[in-house]
Design a protein around this motif. Structure first.
Motif: not given
Length: 66
Positions: A38, A41-42, A47-48, A54-55, A60-61, A65
């Motif tokens: 997570p 991703c941020k 956003t997680a 998923t991100c 990392h779209n 996760i």
């Protein structure tokens, strides 16, 4: 004149082979990391979404996760 043609052909072949190896290495590097944390991703600007793990957005779209 003949030596120039042979030399040009050798250089062109080496350049094309180098591009092929670079493309293969890039594809392997991108495909190897399919899970992100997570915080990763941020940091990537996303956003997680923990409801479907998923991100969303960022670099990392769409990645899962862990």
């Amino acid at each position: 004149m003949r030596i120039r043609r042979i030399l040009a052909a050798v250089i062109a072949t080496a350049a094309l082979a180098g591009l092929g190896l670079t493309g293969a290495a890039t594809a392997t590097a991108k495909g190897a990391h399919s899970y992100v944390t997570p915080s990763e991703c941020k940091q990537g600007g996303g956003t997680a979404d923990l409801s479907d793990n998923t991100c969303k957005g960022g670099t990392h779209n769409g990645e899962k996760i862990d």
